[in-house]
Design a protein around this motif. Structure first.
Motif, mmCIF file in Angstrom:
data_model
loop_
_atom_site.group_PDB
_atom_site.id
_atom_site.type_symbol
_atom_site.label_atom_id
_atom_site.label_comp_id
_atom_site.label_asym_id
_atom_site.label_seq_id
_atom_site.Cartn_x
_atom_site.Cartn_y
_atom_site.Cartn_z
ATOM 1 N N THR A 41 7.286 8.683 -2.319
ATOM 2 C CA THR A 41 7.942 7.387 -2.417
ATOM 3 C C THR A 41 9.415 7.590 -2.105
ATOM 4 O OG1 THR A 41 8.326 7.669 -4.804
ATOM 5 C CG2 THR A 41 6.298 6.525 -4.151
ATOM 6 N N CYS A 73 6.660 4.649 -9.814
ATOM 7 C CA CYS A 73 6.471 3.212 -9.996
ATOM 8 C C CYS A 73 7.793 2.463 -9.801
ATOM 9 C CB CYS A 73 5.884 2.922 -11.368
ATOM 10 S SG CYS A 73 5.379 1.206 -11.563
ATOM 11 N N LEU A 76 8.492 2.232 -6.195
ATOM 12 C CA LEU A 76 7.647 1.250 -5.514
ATOM 13 C C LEU A 76 8.134 -0.183 -5.714
ATOM 14 C CD1 LEU A 76 4.140 2.754 -6.259
ATOM 15 C CD2 LEU A 76 5.366 2.753 -4.070
ATOM 16 N N ASN A 79 10.772 -0.286 -2.976
ATOM 17 C CA ASN A 79 10.314 0.007 -1.619
ATOM 18 C C ASN A 79 8.847 0.405 -1.680
ATOM 19 O OD1 ASN A 79 9.754 1.084 0.915
ATOM 20 N ND2 ASN A 79 11.715 2.129 1.091
ATOM 21 N N PRO A 80 7.927 -0.451 -1.205
ATOM 22 C CA PRO A 80 6.503 -0.161 -1.321
ATOM 23 C C PRO A 80 5.964 0.822 -0.285
ATOM 24 C CG PRO A 80 6.790 -2.258 -0.235
ATOM 25 C CD PRO A 80 8.175 -1.784 -0.643
ATOM 26 N N ASN A 81 6.790 1.274 0.648
ATOM 27 C CA ASN A 81 6.325 2.205 1.679
ATOM 28 C C ASN A 81 6.049 3.573 1.064
ATOM 29 O OD1 ASN A 81 6.583 0.620 4.222
ATOM 30 N ND2 ASN A 81 8.660 0.415 3.433
ATOM 31 N N LYS A 102 1.695 0.637 2.724
ATOM 32 C CA LYS A 102 2.469 -0.003 1.654
ATOM 33 C C LYS A 102 1.595 -0.079 0.412
ATOM 34 C CE LYS A 102 5.270 -2.872 4.659
ATOM 35 N NZ LYS A 102 6.652 -2.711 4.359
ATOM 36 N N ALA A 103 2.164 0.281 -0.714
ATOM 37 C CA ALA A 103 1.456 0.196 -1.985
ATOM 38 C C ALA A 103 1.582 -1.226 -2.519
ATOM 39 C CB ALA A 103 2.039 1.192 -2.984
ATOM 40 N N ARG A 104 0.445 -1.799 -2.883
ATOM 41 C CA ARG A 104 0.463 -3.124 -3.512
ATOM 42 C C ARG A 104 -0.227 -3.008 -4.858
ATOM 43 N NH1 ARG A 104 -4.441 -4.977 -3.510
ATOM 44 N NH2 ARG A 104 -5.893 -4.357 -1.894
ATOM 45 N N ARG A 105 0.321 -3.662 -5.824
ATOM 46 C CA ARG A 105 -0.222 -3.581 -7.176
ATOM 47 C C ARG A 105 -1.520 -4.381 -7.266
ATOM 48 N NH1 ARG A 105 2.137 -5.371 -12.877
ATOM 49 N NH2 ARG A 105 0.412 -4.501 -14.091
ATOM 50 N N PHE A 148 -2.306 0.776 -8.087
ATOM 51 C CA PHE A 148 -1.829 0.404 -6.754
ATOM 52 C C PHE A 148 -2.878 0.753 -5.715
ATOM 53 C CE2 PHE A 148 1.979 0.842 -9.246
ATOM 54 C CZ PHE A 148 2.813 -0.146 -8.766
ATOM 55 N N VAL A 150 -3.303 1.428 -1.465
ATOM 56 C CA VAL A 150 -2.627 1.689 -0.199
ATOM 57 C C VAL A 150 -3.681 1.608 0.898
ATOM 58 C CG1 VAL A 150 -1.313 3.323 1.197
ATOM 59 C CG2 VAL A 150 -0.913 3.179 -1.287
#
Length: 173
Positions: A41, A73, A76, A79-81, A102-105, A148, A150
């Motif tokens: 991250t 965390c 993230l 920056n979710p990359n 990209k990490a999304r919750r 998360f 990805v």
């Protein structure tokens, strides 16, 4: 519903003459089977942060969990990359993988229950989570863990017998 297949390229400059591109099915199986992955991250000041974690491959995405107060965390949230890596750590055999995305919750209760079962299926009862308030809760009382997902945007596979470098591009080509 079938999973869309990525555009697959073999990089000839970094591959043996007799190398073939690694098929995405082989790479996704390796992602599914990997006991440990590493996540990279980006800290608020731009420096990278790398740490090992356990992942499950469900619905064409790598999933991981982390406490909301952990460095990864916090990163993230800004920056979710991310880059997730796994492999064999050997020179002449196996397949190393790099997944960018990209990490999304994940907060949906039904998805969290499915993912909690995936953790138990892969890692055993010590990794059983309860689900409440959009998060995992460990039965041992160690607080909550956010989950998360990805979905790969680009991934790379580095084969070693023969040497090969495969790139998979997802979505828009």
């Amino acid at each position: 519903m079938s999973t869309p297949q990525p555009l697959t390229d073999l990089h000839p400059s970094y591959s043996d003459d007799n190398a073939e591109p690694t098929q995405w099915a082989q790479a996704s199986k390796a992602l599914s089977d990997a006991e440990l992955s590493w996540i990279t991250t980006v800290r608020p000041d731009g420096r990278p942060h790398v740490t090992p974690l356990m992942t499950v491959w469900v619905d064409a995405a790598l999933h991981f969990c982390t406490g909301p107060e952990e460095r990864k965390c916090k990163n993230l949230m800004d920056n979710p990359n991310v880059v997730l890596t796994t492999g064999t750590n050997t020179r002449r055999e196996g397949l190393d993988l790099v997944v960018e995305g990209k990490a999304r919750r994940v907060t949906d209760t039904s998805n969290l229950h499915r993912l909690a079962e995936a953790w138990v299926d892969k890692y055993g009862e010590e990794w059983r989570f309860d689900v409440s308030d959009g998060a995992f809760r460990h039965a041992s009382g160690h607080g909550e863990a956010w989950v998360f997902a990805v979905t790969p945007s680009t991934a790379f596979g580095f084969g070693k017998a023969p040497y090969s470098q495969t790139r998979w591009r997802f979505g828009r080509h």
